[in-house]
Design a protein around this motif. Sequence first.
Motif, PDB file in Angstrom:
ATOM      1  N   GLU A 209       0.834  -1.211   0.000  1.00  0.00           N
ATOM      2  CA  GLU A 209       0.000   0.000   0.000  1.00  0.00           C
ATOM      3  C   GLU A 209       0.869   1.261   0.000  1.00  0.00           C
ATOM      4  OE1 GLU A 209      -3.979  -1.562   2.321  1.00  0.00           O
ATOM      5  OE2 GLU A 209      -2.335  -0.727   3.500  1.00  0.00           O
TER       6      GLU A 209
ATOM      7  N   ILE B 232       2.710   1.670  -3.413  1.00  0.00           N
ATOM      8  CA  ILE B 232       1.812   2.155  -4.470  1.00  0.00           C
ATOM      9  C   ILE B 232       1.500   3.627  -4.253  1.00  0.00           C
ATOM     10  CG2 ILE B 232      -0.525   1.957  -5.423  1.00  0.00           C
ATOM     11  CD1 ILE B 232      -0.208  -1.106  -4.956  1.00  0.00           C
TER      12      ILE B 232
ATOM     13  N   PHE C  96       3.221  -6.270  -8.914  1.00  0.00           N
ATOM     14  CA  PHE C  96       2.216  -6.988  -9.691  1.00  0.00           C
ATOM     15  C   PHE C  96       2.595  -8.458  -9.803  1.00  0.00           C
ATOM     16  CE2 PHE C  96       0.347  -3.381 -12.532  1.00  0.00           C
ATOM     17  CZ  PHE C  96       0.017  -2.658 -11.407  1.00  0.00           C
TER      18      PHE C  96
ATOM     19  N   TYR D 113      -8.187  -5.067  -0.569  1.00  0.00           N
ATOM     20  CA  TYR D 113      -8.297  -3.940  -1.483  1.00  0.00           C
ATOM     21  C   TYR D 113      -7.707  -2.690  -0.851  1.00  0.00           C
ATOM     22  CZ  TYR D 113     -11.669  -6.705  -4.101  1.00  0.00           C
ATOM     23  OH  TYR D 113     -12.263  -7.692  -4.834  1.00  0.00           O
TER      24      TYR D 113
ATOM     25  N   VAL E 253      -6.899  -1.113  -5.923  1.00  0.00           N
ATOM     26  CA  VAL E 253      -5.877  -2.138  -6.074  1.00  0.00           C
ATOM     27  C   VAL E 253      -6.304  -3.356  -5.258  1.00  0.00           C
ATOM     28  CG1 VAL E 253      -3.442  -2.711  -5.759  1.00  0.00           C
ATOM     29  CG2 VAL E 253      -4.107  -0.364  -6.330  1.00  0.00           C
TER      30      VAL E 253
ATOM     31  N   PHE F 131      -5.172  -7.120  -3.994  1.00  0.00           N
ATOM     32  CA  PHE F 131      -4.015  -7.997  -3.861  1.00  0.00           C
ATOM     33  C   PHE F 131      -4.377  -9.204  -3.027  1.00  0.00           C
ATOM     34  CE2 PHE F 131      -3.729  -4.379  -1.090  1.00  0.00           C
ATOM     35  CZ  PHE F 131      -3.452  -4.887   0.163  1.00  0.00           C
TER      36      PHE F 131
ATOM     37  N   VAL G  98      -0.175  -7.814  -6.187  1.00  0.00           N
ATOM     38  CA  VAL G  98      -1.270  -7.114  -6.859  1.00  0.00           C
ATOM     39  C   VAL G  98      -1.789  -7.980  -7.996  1.00  0.00           C
ATOM     40  CG1 VAL G  98      -1.907  -5.073  -8.211  1.00  0.00           C
ATOM     41  CG2 VAL G  98      -0.367  -4.840  -6.255  1.00  0.00           C
TER      42      VAL G  98
ATOM     43  N   PHE H  82      -5.691  -3.938 -10.895  1.00  0.00           N
ATOM     44  CA  PHE H  82      -5.386  -2.513 -10.788  1.00  0.00           C
ATOM     45  C   PHE H  82      -6.408  -1.766 -11.636  1.00  0.00           C
ATOM     46  CE2 PHE H  82      -3.087   1.433 -11.509  1.00  0.00           C
ATOM     47  CZ  PHE H  82      -2.419   1.623 -10.303  1.00  0.00           C
TER      48      PHE H  82
END
Length: 127
Positions: A25, A28, A44, A94, A110, A112, A121, A124
């Motif tokens: 988190e 990102i 990702f 999320y 996002v 994951f 992830v 997206f």
Amino acid sequence: MVKYLIPFLWSSIILGMSFQEKHIEDAILLGLKNNNSKAIVKHFGTTVSFFINGEDKILNKFQAEKVLSDFLQNNKVRTVEMAPHSKKGQANKYSLYTVKTNKDNYQVVVKFMEIKGEATVVEFKVD
């Protein structure tokens, strides 16, 4: 002895996943703030469900980085905020970000999940 070890192991797994989720988190959030697609895409999975500019696609990491990089170049991020959310008891996790750019405001979602012991992830979405 074993009855004490099992709860310890489960709590370690849960805390480890929570730490990984927080790390992703934050990464990102920082990647969005700095218009840095590489910092985001490195979390990702091999493929990711990617929704951007009204299109929903399954992309590999390379493709996702290119699409996200183009988006960030065309929409310079001014501010990013992560919305508070509850994760307790959810199988899928999320994160929601509010992103204000030089052109418009966006919601970034996002998703994951744990894959091979790591938070990864898998979806997206820029809306």
